[in-house]
Design a protein around this motif. Sequence first.
Motif, PDB file in Angstrom:
ATOM      1  N   HIS A   1       8.185  18.744  -3.016  1.00  0.00           N
ATOM      2  CA  HIS A   1       8.036  18.493  -4.453  1.00  0.00           C
ATOM      3  C   HIS A   1       7.560  17.046  -4.563  1.00  0.00           C
ATOM      4  N   VAL A   2       6.256  16.831  -4.496  1.00  0.00           N
ATOM      5  CA  VAL A   2       5.733  15.466  -4.435  1.00  0.00           C
ATOM      6  C   VAL A   2       5.975  14.682  -5.721  1.00  0.00           C
ATOM      7  N   MET A   3       6.269  15.362  -6.813  1.00  0.00           N
ATOM      8  CA  MET A   3       6.501  14.680  -8.083  1.00  0.00           C
ATOM      9  C   MET A   3       7.941  14.187  -8.229  1.00  0.00           C
ATOM     10  N   PHE A   4       8.802  14.524  -7.275  1.00  0.00           N
ATOM     11  CA  PHE A   4      10.195  14.065  -7.303  1.00  0.00           C
ATOM     12  C   PHE A   4      10.372  12.935  -6.320  1.00  0.00           C
ATOM     13  N   GLY A   5      11.159  11.942  -6.692  1.00  0.00           N
ATOM     14  CA  GLY A   5      11.551  10.898  -5.763  1.00  0.00           C
ATOM     15  C   GLY A   5      12.586  11.459  -4.809  1.00  0.00           C
TER      16      GLY A   5
ATOM     17  N   PRO B   1       9.677   8.408 -18.419  1.00  0.00           N
ATOM     18  CA  PRO B   1       8.413   8.779 -19.071  1.00  0.00           C
ATOM     19  C   PRO B   1       7.665   9.809 -18.221  1.00  0.00           C
ATOM     20  N   PHE B   2       7.006  10.723 -18.891  1.00  0.00           N
ATOM     21  CA  PHE B   2       6.304  11.822 -18.225  1.00  0.00           C
ATOM     22  C   PHE B   2       5.348  11.322 -17.147  1.00  0.00           C
ATOM     23  N   SER B   3       4.573  10.302 -17.436  1.00  0.00           N
ATOM     24  CA  SER B   3       3.544   9.847 -16.497  1.00  0.00           C
ATOM     25  C   SER B   3       4.122   9.169 -15.255  1.00  0.00           C
ATOM     26  N   TYR B   4       5.370   8.689 -15.310  1.00  0.00           N
ATOM     27  CA  TYR B   4       5.957   7.992 -14.168  1.00  0.00           C
ATOM     28  C   TYR B   4       5.990   8.873 -12.929  1.00  0.00           C
ATOM     29  N   ARG B   5       6.175  10.165 -13.098  1.00  0.00           N
ATOM     30  CA  ARG B   5       6.231  11.116 -11.978  1.00  0.00           C
ATOM     31  C   ARG B   5       4.940  11.089 -11.154  1.00  0.00           C
ATOM     32  N   PHE B   6       3.811  10.875 -11.812  1.00  0.00           N
ATOM     33  CA  PHE B   6       2.548  10.844 -11.083  1.00  0.00           C
ATOM     34  C   PHE B   6       2.480   9.626 -10.166  1.00  0.00           C
ATOM     35  N   TYR B   7       3.059   8.517 -10.592  1.00  0.00           N
ATOM     36  CA  TYR B   7       3.095   7.331  -9.734  1.00  0.00           C
ATOM     37  C   TYR B   7       4.048   7.543  -8.565  1.00  0.00           C
ATOM     38  N   GLU B   8       5.147   8.248  -8.800  1.00  0.00           N
ATOM     39  CA  GLU B   8       6.033   8.603  -7.690  1.00  0.00           C
ATOM     40  C   GLU B   8       5.298   9.501  -6.696  1.00  0.00           C
ATOM     41  N   ALA B   9       4.479  10.402  -7.209  1.00  0.00           N
ATOM     42  CA  ALA B   9       3.730  11.308  -6.334  1.00  0.00           C
ATOM     43  C   ALA B   9       2.801  10.523  -5.408  1.00  0.00           C
ATOM     44  N   ILE B  10       2.167   9.477  -5.911  1.00  0.00           N
ATOM     45  CA  ILE B  10       1.283   8.664  -5.066  1.00  0.00           C
ATOM     46  C   ILE B  10       2.063   8.096  -3.892  1.00  0.00           C
ATOM     47  N   ARG B  11       3.219   7.519  -4.174  1.00  0.00           N
ATOM     48  CA  ARG B  11       4.056   6.945  -3.104  1.00  0.00           C
ATOM     49  C   ARG B  11       4.498   8.048  -2.127  1.00  0.00           C
ATOM     50  N   ASN B  12       4.933   9.187  -2.655  1.00  0.00           N
ATOM     51  CA  ASN B  12       5.415  10.274  -1.803  1.00  0.00           C
ATOM     52  C   ASN B  12       4.301  10.853  -0.927  1.00  0.00           C
ATOM     53  N   LEU B  13       3.115  11.003  -1.488  1.00  0.00           N
ATOM     54  CA  LEU B  13       1.993  11.552  -0.724  1.00  0.00           C
ATOM     55  C   LEU B  13       1.573  10.608   0.404  1.00  0.00           C
TER      56      LEU B  13
END
Length: 178
Positions: A61-65, A77-89
């Motif tokens: 689940h790349v959108m979860f920390g 905020p909704f968009s914060y998940r996308f920034y977490e996804a960058i780090r996770n990917l």
Amino acid sequence: MARTVFAGGRLFDGTGAPIGEADVAIEGGVIAEVGSGLEGDELVDVSGSTLLPGLFDTHVHVMFGGDLDFLRALQMPFSYRFYEAIRNLEATLGVGITTVRDAGGADLGVKQALSDGIIRGPRVQISITMLSQTGGHGDGWLPSGAEIDMLPPYRRPAVSSHHATTPRSRDSASRRSR
């Protein structure tokens, strides 16, 4: 097209063949040749190392920390998940995983950003939304009778319900609501 040769290493190819000495030539991000004494535009000495194919992770689940703190997720905020996804990917790619199957959370935008080179990470197969049976890990019904939406941070237009209900589980759900 540049040709990079990883030379002098041992090769594990995942086919069941024994690990052996081999060079690997890469062109355009794809293995072009495997053998001995290969030549290329760039030579990378990997003596003492073992080369292996990229690894697959079939449930991410790349959108979860790293945590599953739903209260925190509801306040984010909704968009914060996308920034977490960058780090996770990037972290996923950094440990040698070259393909993942996101089991809920990532959308086509994440996959397209990877394909277009906007962000770095493994290849991603997306599921759009998680599937859960009624009463399962994605069902927010509580024994108290309260019901919470388990996936509010991921609600998007045109994404259908994530519940997969059979006639038997529908009967169970209707008994709960009485």
